[in-house]
Design a protein around this motif. Structure first.
Motif, short mmCIF file in Angstrom:
data_model
loop_
_atom_site.label_atom_id
_atom_site.label_comp_id
_atom_site.label_asym_id
_atom_site.label_seq_id
_atom_site.Cartn_x
_atom_site.Cartn_y
_atom_site.Cartn_z
N GLU A 126 0.85 -1.19 0.00
CA GLU A 126 0.00 0.00 0.00
C GLU A 126 0.89 1.24 0.00
OE1 GLU A 126 -3.99 1.56 2.44
OE2 GLU A 126 -2.81 -0.14 3.18
N VAL A 127 0.42 2.29 -0.66
CA VAL A 127 1.11 3.58 -0.67
C VAL A 127 0.14 4.65 -0.19
CG1 VAL A 127 2.23 5.34 -2.10
CG2 VAL A 127 2.63 2.92 -2.59
N LEU A 128 0.50 5.33 0.90
CA LEU A 128 -0.33 6.39 1.47
C LEU A 128 0.46 7.68 1.48
CD1 LEU A 128 -1.69 4.34 4.52
CD2 LEU A 128 -2.89 4.80 2.36
N CYS A 129 -0.19 8.77 1.10
CA CYS A 129 0.54 10.03 0.98
C CYS A 129 -0.19 11.16 1.70
CB CYS A 129 0.73 10.40 -0.49
SG CYS A 129 1.78 9.21 -1.36
N SER A 130 0.62 12.07 2.25
CA SER A 130 0.09 13.27 2.87
C SER A 130 0.30 14.45 1.93
CB SER A 130 0.81 13.54 4.19
OG SER A 130 0.49 14.82 4.68
N SER A 131 -0.71 15.29 1.80
CA SER A 131 -0.57 16.47 0.95
C SER A 131 0.22 17.56 1.66
CB SER A 131 -1.95 17.01 0.57
OG SER A 131 -2.68 17.35 1.74
N LYS A 132 0.52 17.35 2.94
CA LYS A 132 1.29 18.32 3.72
C LYS A 132 2.61 17.68 4.13
CE LYS A 132 -2.95 20.24 5.69
NZ LYS A 132 -3.71 20.47 6.94
N ILE A 133 3.71 18.42 4.04
CA ILE A 133 5.00 17.81 4.38
C ILE A 133 5.12 17.55 5.88
CG2 ILE A 133 6.13 18.84 2.38
CD1 ILE A 133 7.64 20.66 4.38
N PHE A 134 4.27 18.19 6.69
CA PHE A 134 4.28 17.93 8.13
C PHE A 134 3.03 17.18 8.58
CE2 PHE A 134 6.86 21.83 7.63
CZ PHE A 134 8.05 21.36 8.16
N GLY A 135 2.41 16.41 7.67
CA GLY A 135 1.15 15.75 8.01
C GLY A 135 1.21 14.25 8.16
N LYS A 136 2.41 13.68 8.29
CA LYS A 136 2.52 12.22 8.32
C LYS A 136 1.87 11.60 9.55
CE LYS A 136 6.66 11.53 5.52
NZ LYS A 136 8.03 11.00 5.49
N ASP A 137 1.90 12.30 10.69
CA ASP A 137 1.30 11.72 11.90
C ASP A 137 -0.19 11.43 11.68
OD1 ASP A 137 0.09 14.44 13.71
OD2 ASP A 137 1.35 14.70 11.94
N GLN A 138 -0.89 12.32 10.95
CA GLN A 138 -2.31 12.10 10.70
C GLN A 138 -2.53 10.89 9.79
OE1 GLN A 138 -4.74 13.71 12.29
NE2 GLN A 138 -3.09 14.74 13.40
N VAL A 139 -1.66 10.72 8.81
CA VAL A 139 -1.77 9.56 7.91
C VAL A 139 -1.51 8.27 8.68
CG1 VAL A 139 -0.91 8.48 5.79
CG2 VAL A 139 -1.04 10.96 5.94
N ILE A 140 -0.52 8.28 9.55
CA ILE A 140 -0.21 7.09 10.34
C ILE A 140 -1.38 6.77 11.27
CG2 ILE A 140 1.33 6.07 12.07
CD1 ILE A 140 3.57 7.88 10.91
N LYS A 141 -1.93 7.78 11.93
CA LYS A 141 -3.07 7.56 12.83
C LYS A 141 -4.25 6.95 12.09
CE LYS A 141 -2.19 11.23 16.22
NZ LYS A 141 -2.61 12.57 16.70
N LYS A 142 -4.55 7.49 10.91
CA LYS A 142 -5.67 6.96 10.13
C LYS A 142 -5.40 5.53 9.69
CE LYS A 142 -8.67 8.01 6.20
NZ LYS A 142 -8.94 8.93 5.06
N PHE A 143 -4.15 5.24 9.33
CA PHE A 143 -3.78 3.87 8.93
C PHE A 143 -4.01 2.90 10.09
CE2 PHE A 143 -0.57 0.50 8.92
CZ PHE A 143 -0.88 -0.14 7.72
#
Length: 206
Positions: A126-143
């Motif tokens: 799977e490939v998940l991307c954040s549209s914000k360079i400081f938004g990875k924590d939100q992507v990880i939480k959602k995952f």
């Protein structure tokens, strides 16, 4: 027990620095930024994003404007990007051990998937991307929420301070790799859980 290995992309799996420099320099005249030269890289690796921005005459408020343009230029040079030495073997070994491999990046999903096809990497699920360079924590939480996972069931592998900061917010453990964009001097104060300098060291940690 760890079930999923979450990887950053640029600077961790893919050696894309030359392509990024080329894209940046193509935009430098348009936006009045300072160009990057290869001899500048060691010094820039020791600077925070804010310090780099100042050094390169790049106002941080322009990030949403400039980053999409950088990634469009990046896409044109996908074939010039390579996997770091030992990374393909690492991914294959992780898959053979039963780990699920996911990429979480601030690059674009299209760029990453095209790179994976070009390099015959089929171990990434799977490939998940954040549209914000400081938004990875939100992507990880959602995952984690989507897959009903605890933080202890995943580990993140990345090369930058912002990866460490994002992981601590979630929280999940992080392995910092020494071949990417941020230097050991820069990341050590952020206290990553593990620090490695060769891909095979990741297997020893797991």
């Amino acid at each position: 027990m760890i079930k999923y290995i979450l990887f950053d992309f640029d600077g961790t799996l893919a050696d894309s620095k030359d392509v990024f420099i080329s894209a940046w320099n193509q935009l430098a005249d348009k936006y009045k930024f300072k160009k990057i030269h290869h001899q500048d890289l060691d010094a820039l690796r020791k600077l925070s994003i804010k310090e780099r921005a100042k050094q390169l005459n790049f106002p941080l408020y322009k990030i949403p404007l400039v980053v999409p343009e950088v990634y469009r230029l990046y896409k044109k040079s996908i074939k010039d990007i390579i996997l770091f030495d030992g990374v393909k073997l690492l991914l294959d070994e992780l898959e053979s051990r039963g780990y699920q491999i996911v990429i979480i990046s601030s690059n674009s999903e299209g760029n990453i998937k095209e790179f994976l096809r070009e390099n015959a990497v089929d171990s990434v699920k799977e490939v998940l991307c954040s549209s914000k360079i400081f938004g990875k924590d939100q992507v990880i939480k959602k995952f984690l929420q989507t897959n009903k996972l605890k933080g202890s069931e995943v580990i993140y592998i990345g090369d930058e301070c912002r990866d460490i900061i994002a992981c601590k917010k979630v929280p999940v453990k992080i392995i910092w790799v020494g071949w990417g964009y941020d230097s050991a001097e820069l990341v050590t104060p952020e206290k990553p859980d593990y620090m490695v300098h060769m891909p095979e060291e990741i297997l020893n940690i797991l």
